[in-house]
Design a protein around this motif. Structure first.
Motif, short mmCIF file in Angstrom:
data_model
loop_
_atom_site.label_atom_id
_atom_site.label_comp_id
_atom_site.label_asym_id
_atom_site.label_seq_id
_atom_site.Cartn_x
_atom_site.Cartn_y
_atom_site.Cartn_z
N SER A 1 37.41 41.12 49.19
CA SER A 1 37.17 40.27 48.03
C SER A 1 36.45 39.02 48.51
O SER A 1 36.78 38.48 49.57
CB SER A 1 38.48 39.87 47.35
N GLY B 1 34.95 41.93 41.55
CA GLY B 1 35.98 42.87 41.91
C GLY B 1 36.06 43.06 43.42
O GLY B 1 35.56 42.25 44.19
N LEU B 2 36.72 44.13 43.83
CA LEU B 2 36.85 44.45 45.24
C LEU B 2 35.71 45.38 45.67
O LEU B 2 35.25 46.20 44.89
CB LEU B 2 38.18 45.15 45.51
N THR B 3 35.30 45.22 46.91
CA THR B 3 34.32 46.14 47.51
C THR B 3 35.07 47.02 48.48
O THR B 3 35.76 46.52 49.38
CB THR B 3 33.22 45.35 48.24
N PHE B 4 34.93 48.33 48.32
CA PHE B 4 35.67 49.28 49.13
C PHE B 4 34.78 49.93 50.19
O PHE B 4 33.58 50.10 50.01
CB PHE B 4 36.25 50.40 48.25
#
Lengths: 114, 116
Positions: free
Chosen positions: A94, A101-104
């Motif tokens: 984050s 949002g979150l980056t995966f």
């Protein structure tokens, strides 16, 4: 732009052995970092998170991770795995912005054999 | 505890038709709701993010015209996949964030979409 790299797509380990899953990130500032686990046919569950302070963070089920700013890494470890640890593990980042949002990462599939 | 429920768990739709999926945060006040898609052999792509007092923000490659989202409040959100095709198949995850103290999300178990 930020990114998360998990270099190992699959890891196989014997029950009772130690496990390390690698995660490297790319971001211009210090990120907030997470490890999530996805068990078969399920969603994501949070294992642990790093915001600041002690670079070694403890999580659920005896998992821990170590943040390294110099290496841009956040590797996950467990001293002794159980067959129930078989799952896909995702590292996420984050930017510390509530509007983002979150980056995966792509995830690492862990198979634990008896 | 904080939980996120998604419905349905699995669904099949014919190519060119639409399907709606729902997400509900229980046990906490959600201040952000994010929808992700995990396509086969891929990671989680952010579709859109809703934050309290802000408009829904769609990521590149995802549009409101294709993935309309509605939520009377952030504890309940629904998303429709309009005119679904093969490339839309995958696991759709809803995540909700609580308060302003952290950046992690609580995720539901997802809605798995199969397009035939």
């Amino acid at each position: 732009a930020q990114s998360v790299t998990q270099p190992d797509a699959r890891v196989t380990v014997s029950e009772g052995a130690s496990l390390q899953l690698r995660c490297k990130y790319s971001y211009s500032a210090t990120p907030y970092l997470f490890w999530y686990v996805q068990y078969p046919r399920q969603g994501l569950q949070l294992l642990l998170k790093y915001y600041s302070g002690d670079p070694v963070v403890q999580g659920v089920n005896s998992f821990e991770a170590e943040f390294s700013k110099s290496n841009s890494s956040f590797h996950l470890q467990k001293a002794s795995v159980h067959w129930s640890d078989s799952a896909v593990y995702f590292c996420a980042l984050s930017m510390g912005d509530y509007a983002q949002g979150l980056t995966f990462g792509l995830g690492t599939r862990v198979s634990v054999f008896p | 505890g904080a939980l996120v429920y998604q419905y349905p768990r699995r669904t099949i739709c014919k190519s060119g038709t639409s399907m709606r999926m729902e997400c509900q945060a229980v046990g906490f006040q959600a201040t952000s709701v994010a929808w992700y898609r995990q396509s086969p052999q891929k990671t989680f792509e952010l579709i859109a993010l809703s934050t309290v007092n802000s408009a829904i923000k769609y990521e590149q490659n995802f549009t409101q015209e294709k993935f309309p989202i509605s939520h009377p409040n952030l504890s309940f959100s629904s998303m429709t996949v309009l005119n679904a095709y093969l490339e839309d198949r995958g696991l759709y995850l809803c995540g909700a964030r609580e308060g302003t103290g952290g950046f992690d999300y609580t995720f539901g178990s997802g809605t798995r979409l199969l397009v035939i």
